[in-house]
Design a protein around this motif. Structure first.
Motif, short mmCIF file in Angstrom:
data_model
loop_
_atom_site.label_atom_id
_atom_site.label_comp_id
_atom_site.label_asym_id
_atom_site.label_seq_id
_atom_site.Cartn_x
_atom_site.Cartn_y
_atom_site.Cartn_z
N VAL A 101 1.02 -0.97 -0.04
CA VAL A 101 -0.28 -0.33 -0.25
C VAL A 101 0.75 1.40 -0.34
O VAL A 101 0.66 2.34 -0.35
CB VAL A 101 -0.97 -0.34 1.56
N ASN A 102 2.03 0.99 0.53
CA ASN A 102 2.96 2.61 0.60
C ASN A 102 3.55 2.65 -0.60
O ASN A 102 3.54 3.60 -0.55
CB ASN A 102 3.63 2.14 2.22
N ASP A 103 4.35 1.54 -1.02
CA ASP A 103 4.91 1.22 -2.01
C ASP A 103 3.48 2.45 -3.71
O ASP A 103 4.04 3.90 -3.88
CB ASP A 103 4.95 0.26 -3.13
N LEU A 104 2.66 1.39 -3.23
CA LEU A 104 1.54 2.60 -4.48
C LEU A 104 1.10 3.93 -4.09
O LEU A 104 0.95 4.30 -4.92
CB LEU A 104 0.01 1.14 -4.14
N VAL A 105 0.92 4.24 -2.68
CA VAL A 105 0.96 5.74 -2.31
C VAL A 105 1.58 6.59 -2.91
O VAL A 105 1.84 7.54 -2.77
CB VAL A 105 0.11 5.69 -0.81
N MET A 124 -0.94 7.26 -5.55
CA MET A 124 -2.02 6.35 -5.67
C MET A 124 -2.66 6.81 -4.52
O MET A 124 -2.50 6.62 -3.47
CB MET A 124 -2.44 5.51 -5.80
N ALA A 125 -4.60 6.94 -5.01
CA ALA A 125 -5.25 7.52 -3.39
C ALA A 125 -5.11 6.90 -2.27
O ALA A 125 -4.82 4.86 -2.65
CB ALA A 125 -6.20 7.98 -3.69
N GLU A 126 -4.75 6.94 -1.12
CA GLU A 126 -4.89 5.48 0.07
C GLU A 126 -5.77 4.08 0.10
O GLU A 126 -5.30 3.20 0.02
CB GLU A 126 -4.72 5.96 1.57
N GLN A 127 -7.08 5.07 -0.26
CA GLN A 127 -7.81 3.76 -0.60
C GLN A 127 -7.97 2.97 -1.55
O GLN A 127 -8.15 1.97 -1.59
CB GLN A 127 -9.63 4.89 -0.58
N GLU A 128 -7.79 3.34 -2.57
CA GLU A 128 -7.23 2.61 -3.99
C GLU A 128 -6.40 1.92 -4.00
O GLU A 128 -6.63 1.07 -3.99
CB GLU A 128 -7.20 3.89 -5.33
N ALA A 129 -5.46 2.48 -3.31
CA ALA A 129 -4.56 1.30 -2.63
C ALA A 129 -4.45 0.00 -1.93
O ALA A 129 -4.05 -0.67 -2.20
CB ALA A 129 -2.69 2.36 -2.12
#
Length: 595
Positions: A207-211, A215-220
């Motif tokens: 999730v951290n990587d995606l954020v 990317m928005a946290e919810q989407e991540a």
RNA sequence: GGUCCGGUAGCUCAAUUGGAUAGAGCAUCAGAUUUCUAAUCUGACGGUUCGGGGUUCGAUUCCCUGCCGGAUCACCA
């Protein structure tokens, strides 16, 4: 004989004679330590009947009871409190009936059946401290209901399906390289729990990587690959995908092996197991029936709701718009299933943490609305969280007090302290092992059960391994000491029959005090069931042990010349040991014959 | 924000459901072992029962109000 009942009858007779009015509700309470007597009548409420001052009322009643009741030796009046000292002959009679009754503390079977649920773990991680409180509570309440004459069905619902186990499955698939409990020499539940923690760590970093990539946290949180894998596994499981179901079965079987070992050490048992995988689809029919009956209603999107605003609660969803069920739906179905499986039960007790109070309030209300009579006798045995001095336990992060580890530590501590006292020299391994288990587990269970269930409690590891004071081992020790006396009595060929007690006329104060506590056992057993509270039994057992220890310290047994007294003291010790053993077994705690 | 729990001795907990001068254990201090197991017993110390009102012969308990802590109020389980 029931002393309370006799005393109450005598008091009623005294009131009706003296004041020519009948008395229904009145309070007899234990006398404070600082005053003479054992039973106290609170006279303030009686002044309406007597038309006299509280003191005068108490005095008149006291005089009457001493002259006419045949059970009262003396009385004294403090303010409006009438303190009664009963005759020794009465106490001796009380004791005789206790001693003669092998089932003292066990009320006769009355035919009613009850179901008690406890434990009900998820299968993605090992049991922890919170489960210990839950299991000990549920098991103990079941024992208490048995002692109150119920036939008890002990059950649990195993939450064996859902996203939580899929998370462990996903992490295992990705990282385990086929690791099994055998290959790693790890308890199955711990192995599965390990991959639950791995999942969480991986998930968070993904999730951290995606954020980090914008990317928005919810989407991540939805897009993290490992989460997508887990969700996909859940979907496939529901479609009965053979590969996923096989993995699910394997990992759950590891967990069950682990749980069974843990339960065995805890000393808890179940009469029937329910599995969520078999019950999670239940309840839908009932919900649809409820719509027809007009108990529930359907919203335009197709979801089904119950309106509890007239009961001061909210609206609650019972079926999603896509037609799938929610937790509440399952619980409705499961409750009904259980009453079908066991048609004779008069109610169900759910041992579940207090964070679910709202859920059960709603569940019982709904069952009521659906017209099930038994809904009224369903009870949520709600208990508070167990706190640690360091803060909360977080199972996802692996910062929990593990049940297996804690039990082992307690047993180790019991062993350490027992060896230090040097009382087991010459014992064989076969003798010491069970003793250490008994003491360690006894300490742990007593620690968790002595507190009122509904209260949140603090678990301080340093204090919990205490074996002195208000603890299980204190009571176990008292029992072991009594057994030593009884062994000696047997050696001396002193066996006590009922007729041996006939000639006893007087008691020592310490004997009277301990006997007074002993005589309360049955009423405590009843109270514990009424309140669903093992703490009441724990407090009783402690009181009894304490009073006996005073007696033990002050009054010699075998150096007593008077054979009648000697025999009474042996018999009395026997009855106390018996009551301690029974009371502790109501808590699920075994007591040793020597320690 | 609404609802539900809880707040009692330095710490962990009781208090017979409205009763007496609020009790135990731990901790601290002082004692007891030629004696049935000292994992015991005896004593001392320790309190504005979160604050403020009210109800009554009497309130830790019931009512009102404020403060603090927790849980809960999901188309999660």
């Amino acid at each position: 004989m029931n002393l309370d009942q006799i005393l109450r009858t005598e008091i009623q007779r005294a009131v009706s004679t003296l004041f020519s009015q009948s008395l229904q509700d009145f309070q007899v309470q234990p006398t404070n330590q600082e005053f003479d007597g054992t039973h106290t009548l609170v006279c303030f409420p009686l002044t309406k009947i007597s038309r006299k001052s509280p003191e005068e009322t108490a005095k008149l009643l006291g005089e009457y009871l001493v002259q006419h009741s045949g059970i009262t030796e003396r009385f004294n009046v403090v303010k409006g409190f009438l303190n009664l000292e009963l005759k020794d002959s009465v106490w001796i009679e009380v004791f005789q009936s206790i001693h003669a009754n092998a089932n003292f503390g066990q009320l006769p079977f009355h035919g009613r059946e009850i179901m008690i649920e406890y434990s009900s773990p998820n299968t993605n991680k090992p049991l922890h401290l919170g489960h210990l409180r839950n299991n000990f509570l549920g098991f103990s309440v079941a024992e208490i209901f048995k002692a109150n004459g119920y036939k008890v069905h002990r059950v649990q619902i195993i939450n064996d399906r859902g996203i939580h186990i899929c998370k462990s499955m996903a992490a295992w698939r990705l990282f385990a390289n086929g690791e099994t409990p055998e290959s790693s020499n790890m308890k199955g539940d711990h192995l599965v729990g390990k991959y639950y923690v791995v999942f969480d760590k991986t998930y968070k970093s993904q999730v951290n990587d995606l954020v980090g990539k914008g990317m928005a946290e919810q989407e991540a949180e939805k897009e993290a690959p490992i989460m997508k894998l887990a969700v996909d596994m859940l979907r496939k499981w529901e479609q009965k995908d053979s590969d996923i179901v096989a993995l699910w079965r394997t990992m759950n079987s590891w967990v069950y092996d682990g749980f069974n070992a843990t339960y065995a050490r805890m000393g808890v048992e179940f009469d029937k197991l329910y599995y969520e995988s078999e019950t999670y689809l239940l309840g839908k029919e009932e919900v649809l029936k409820g719509v027809e009956k007009g108990v529930f209603f359907r919203k335009p999107d197709g979801s089904i709701w119950v309106d509890l605003t007239p009961d001061g609660l909210d609206q609650k969803v019972l079926m999603r718009s896509d037609g799938t069920s929610v937790y509440m739906t399952q619980d409705i179905g499961t409750a009904i299933l259980r009453f079908t499986d066991f048609p004779n039960i008069v109610g169900q007790v759910y041992t579940v943490g207090n964070e679910q109070e709202y859920h059960f309030k709603v569940l019982f209300l709904i069952l009521n609305k659906l017209g099930f009579e038994w809904a009224k006798s369903c009870f949520h045995l709600s208990y508070g969280m167990v706190d640690l001095p360091t803060g909360k336990m977080k199972s996802r992060e692996g910062t929990v007090v593990d049940a297996d580890e804690l039990m082992q530590e307690m047993v180790n501590e019991a062993e350490r302290q027992t060896r230090e006292l040097g009382k087991i020299e010459g014992w064989s391994e076969d003798e010491t092992r069970p003793l250490f288990e008994m003491i360690g587990l006894g300490a742990l269970k007593f620690f968790l059960l002595k507190v009122d269930p509904k209260k949140r409690m603090l678990f301080d590891p340093n204090e919990s391994i205490q074996l002195q004071g208000f603890t299980g081992p204190f009571i176990q020790y008292t029992h072991a000491r009594i057994r030593a006396i009884l062994r000696k009595a047997a050696q001396m060929k002193i066996s006590v029959a009922a007729k041996d007690l006939k000639n006893l006329t007087t008691l020592e104060p310490a004997e009277r005090d301990a006997l007074n506590v002993l005589s309360l056992f049955e009423s405590k057993v009843q109270e514990a069931a009424r309140e669903y509270s093992p703490a009441i039994i724990a407090n009783f057992a402690f009181e009894l042990a304490k009073e006996y220890n005073k007696f033990y310290q002050n009054i010699p047994i075998f150096s007593e010349d008077d054979q009648v007294k000697l025999r009474f003291r042996v018999a009395f010790s026997e009855s106390v040991a018996d009551a301690i053993k029974k009371a502790m077994s109501l808590l699920g705690i075994a007591v040793p014959d020597r320690m």
